[in-house]
Structure formats: C-alpha cells, structure tokens
Design a protein around this motif. Structure first.
Motif, PDB file in Angstrom:
ATOM      1  N   GLY A  55       0.777  -1.233   0.000  1.00 53.90           N
ATOM      2  CA  GLY A  55       0.000   0.000   0.000  1.00 53.90           C
ATOM      3  C   GLY A  55       0.807   1.280   0.000  1.00 53.90           C
ATOM      4  N   LYS A  56       2.088   1.223  -0.282  1.00 50.90           N
ATOM      5  CA  LYS A  56       2.945   2.401  -0.186  1.00 50.90           C
ATOM      6  C   LYS A  56       2.952   3.283  -1.430  1.00 50.90           C
ATOM      7  CE  LYS A  56       5.903   0.835   3.464  1.00 50.90           C
ATOM      8  NZ  LYS A  56       5.466   1.841   4.411  1.00 50.90           N
ATOM      9  N   GLY A  57       2.123   2.949  -2.420  1.00 50.46           N
ATOM     10  CA  GLY A  57       2.071   3.753  -3.641  1.00 50.46           C
ATOM     11  C   GLY A  57       3.175   3.401  -4.615  1.00 50.46           C
ATOM     12  N   ASN A  58       3.747   2.226  -4.453  1.00 46.39           N
ATOM     13  CA  ASN A  58       4.905   1.832  -5.255  1.00 46.39           C
ATOM     14  C   ASN A  58       4.647   0.582  -6.098  1.00 46.39           C
ATOM     15  OD1 ASN A  58       4.764  -0.007  -3.186  1.00 46.39           O
ATOM     16  ND2 ASN A  58       6.892   0.158  -2.581  1.00 46.39           N
ATOM     17  N   GLY A  59       3.443   0.425  -6.597  1.00 49.12           N
ATOM     18  CA  GLY A  59       3.120  -0.725  -7.435  1.00 49.12           C
ATOM     19  C   GLY A  59       3.836  -0.661  -8.771  1.00 49.12           C
ATOM     20  N   VAL A  60       3.752  -1.725  -9.547  1.00 47.63           N
ATOM     21  CA  VAL A  60       4.478  -1.796 -10.811  1.00 47.63           C
ATOM     22  C   VAL A  60       4.044  -0.713 -11.806  1.00 47.63           C
ATOM     23  CG1 VAL A  60       5.039  -4.244 -10.603  1.00 47.63           C
ATOM     24  CG2 VAL A  60       2.931  -3.563 -11.750  1.00 47.63           C
ATOM     25  N   ALA A  61       2.828  -0.242 -11.737  1.00 45.58           N
ATOM     26  CA  ALA A  61       2.357   0.807 -12.637  1.00 45.58           C
ATOM     27  C   ALA A  61       2.643   2.209 -12.107  1.00 45.58           C
ATOM     28  CB  ALA A  61       0.860   0.648 -12.885  1.00 45.58           C
ATOM     29  N   ALA A  62       3.053   2.327 -10.872  1.00 47.80           N
ATOM     30  CA  ALA A  62       3.199   3.633 -10.222  1.00 47.80           C
ATOM     31  C   ALA A  62       4.189   4.550 -10.918  1.00 47.80           C
ATOM     32  CB  ALA A  62       3.594   3.459  -8.757  1.00 47.80           C
ATOM     33  N   SER A  63       5.275   4.012 -11.419  1.00 46.74           N
ATOM     34  CA  SER A  63       6.300   4.867 -12.013  1.00 46.74           C
ATOM     35  C   SER A  63       5.800   5.594 -13.255  1.00 46.74           C
ATOM     36  CB  SER A  63       7.554   4.056 -12.337  1.00 46.74           C
ATOM     37  OG  SER A  63       7.258   3.078 -13.316  1.00 46.74           O
ATOM     38  N   ALA A  64       4.787   5.069 -13.918  1.00 42.13           N
ATOM     39  CA  ALA A  64       4.252   5.695 -15.121  1.00 42.13           C
ATOM     40  C   ALA A  64       3.111   6.672 -14.820  1.00 42.13           C
ATOM     41  CB  ALA A  64       3.762   4.621 -16.081  1.00 42.13           C
ATOM     42  N   LEU A  65       2.718   6.781 -13.573  1.00 39.15           N
ATOM     43  CA  LEU A  65       1.561   7.608 -13.218  1.00 39.15           C
ATOM     44  C   LEU A  65       1.978   8.969 -12.665  1.00 39.15           C
ATOM     45  CD1 LEU A  65      -0.618   4.856 -11.537  1.00 39.15           C
ATOM     46  CD2 LEU A  65      -0.775   5.735 -13.864  1.00 39.15           C
ATOM     47  N   ASN A  66       1.189   9.968 -13.036  1.00 43.85           N
ATOM     48  CA  ASN A  66       1.401  11.315 -12.527  1.00 43.85           C
ATOM     49  C   ASN A  66       0.027  11.949 -12.404  1.00 43.85           C
ATOM     50  OD1 ASN A  66       2.405  13.749 -11.794  1.00 43.85           O
ATOM     51  ND2 ASN A  66       3.306  14.245 -13.772  1.00 43.85           N
ATOM     52  N   PRO A  67      -0.460  12.213 -11.230  1.00 41.82           N
ATOM     53  CA  PRO A  67       0.237  12.118  -9.949  1.00 41.82           C
ATOM     54  C   PRO A  67       0.432  10.670  -9.519  1.00 41.82           C
ATOM     55  CG  PRO A  67      -2.041  12.788  -9.616  1.00 41.82           C
ATOM     56  CD  PRO A  67      -1.817  12.735 -11.096  1.00 41.82           C
ATOM     57  N   LYS A  68       1.354  10.485  -8.629  1.00 41.95           N
ATOM     58  CA  LYS A  68       1.681   9.152  -8.115  1.00 41.95           C
ATOM     59  C   LYS A  68       0.525   8.626  -7.260  1.00 41.95           C
ATOM     60  CE  LYS A  68       5.672   9.079  -9.988  1.00 41.95           C
ATOM     61  NZ  LYS A  68       5.693   8.486 -11.311  1.00 41.95           N
ATOM     62  N   PRO A  69       0.356   7.323  -7.200  1.00 37.70           N
ATOM     63  CA  PRO A  69      -0.696   6.741  -6.354  1.00 37.70           C
ATOM     64  C   PRO A  69      -0.470   7.071  -4.879  1.00 37.70           C
ATOM     65  CG  PRO A  69       0.197   5.112  -7.876  1.00 37.70           C
ATOM     66  CD  PRO A  69       1.090   6.311  -7.954  1.00 37.70           C
ATOM     67  N   ALA A  70      -1.548   7.159  -4.159  1.00 35.50           N
ATOM     68  CA  ALA A  70      -1.474   7.460  -2.728  1.00 35.50           C
ATOM     69  C   ALA A  70      -0.790   6.331  -1.967  1.00 35.50           C
ATOM     70  CB  ALA A  70      -2.874   7.675  -2.170  1.00 35.50           C
TER      71      ALA A  70
END
Length: 139
Positions: free
Chosen positions: A71-86
């Motif tokens: 749940g830290k906002g660091n999933g595999v898709a997170a690096s491509a997202l802006n804003p970053k996941p919560a």
C-alpha cells in the motif's frame, strides 16, 4: 516467478493511458477532498475482521498494481503515473474518514479508476477495512 494475469496487464495499460489524457497537471494542484456529506457516512463493516481475507485478495488484484502490495504507492504501474498513487500507509490517507475513502474509491480521479460500477458496495467497504490494516504494517 508468478505469472501475471491478463487482467493485471489490462488494468495497468488503462491506468497509464488514462493518466496521460486526464489533465494530471491540474490534479496535482487540486487537493482531493470528499464532500462533507459523504465523508460523514459510516462504514457498515467497520471493525469486521472476518472480511479481511477476501479484502486482501481484492486489494492485491485491484489496488496493488498501482498502490503496491504493502500500500505504499509503489506498485508496478506507479512509475508511469502522474500524480503518483497514494500511500495507503500514510497519515494523510489513514486520517481520511471511511466515508471519504469510500467516495474516492467509488468516484475515482485521473488514473484512479471509478470503481462504483466495478466493485460492489460491500467490496468497497471491505477494501477500506483492509486499507486500515496497512498502517499497522508500516515500516
């Protein structure tokens, strides 16, 4: 290594594309605040630990690609997202009311999908119960 399901790749692709086309610059400047009336809604499953097993499975398949397994906002898709996941373990997320989290999960915003048509009301409340457990595992 465990093989990823086609569902995982589809969700990841949709999230990346929607993040690009959704006005993410505006979203970064605008706080995501639930309306007061929905923030005050009580969780009908509050304290129900019997739902955590199913909620964890649902979280890992639905939320973890972006928010990460912990749940830290660091999933595999997170690096491509802006804003970053919560970061669901953060004080900011944990300080939200259950009603506010339910509204956010239901409505979605930018790369965060709208889950009110995908998940049942019960499943969304179960996810909130599971998200509450993530702060206890915060390290």
């Amino acid at each position: 290594m465990k093989k990823k399901s086609p569902h995982f790749y589809f969700i990841s692709s949709v999230l990346v594309v929607s993040s690009f086309f959704s006005g993410h610059v505006y979203a970064q400047k605008t706080p995501w605040i639930a309306p007061k009336d929905v923030a005050a809604v009580s969780n009908p499953l509050a304290g129900n630990t019997a739902v955590l097993g199913e909620a964890k499975k649902l979280y890992l398949s639905t939320c973890a690609p972006c928010h990460g397994q912990g749940g830290k906002g660091n999933g595999v898709a997170a690096s491509a997202l802006n804003p970053k996941p919560a970061d669901h373990t953060s004080d900011a997320v944990q300080a939200q009311t259950d009603g506010a989290l339910f509204w956010m999960i239901s409505q979605g915003r930018n790369a965060m999908p709208q889950y009110k048509a995908v998940l049942t009301e019960k499943q969304r409340w179960e996810l909130i119960n599971y998200i509450r457990t993530l702060a206890k595992n915060k390290k």
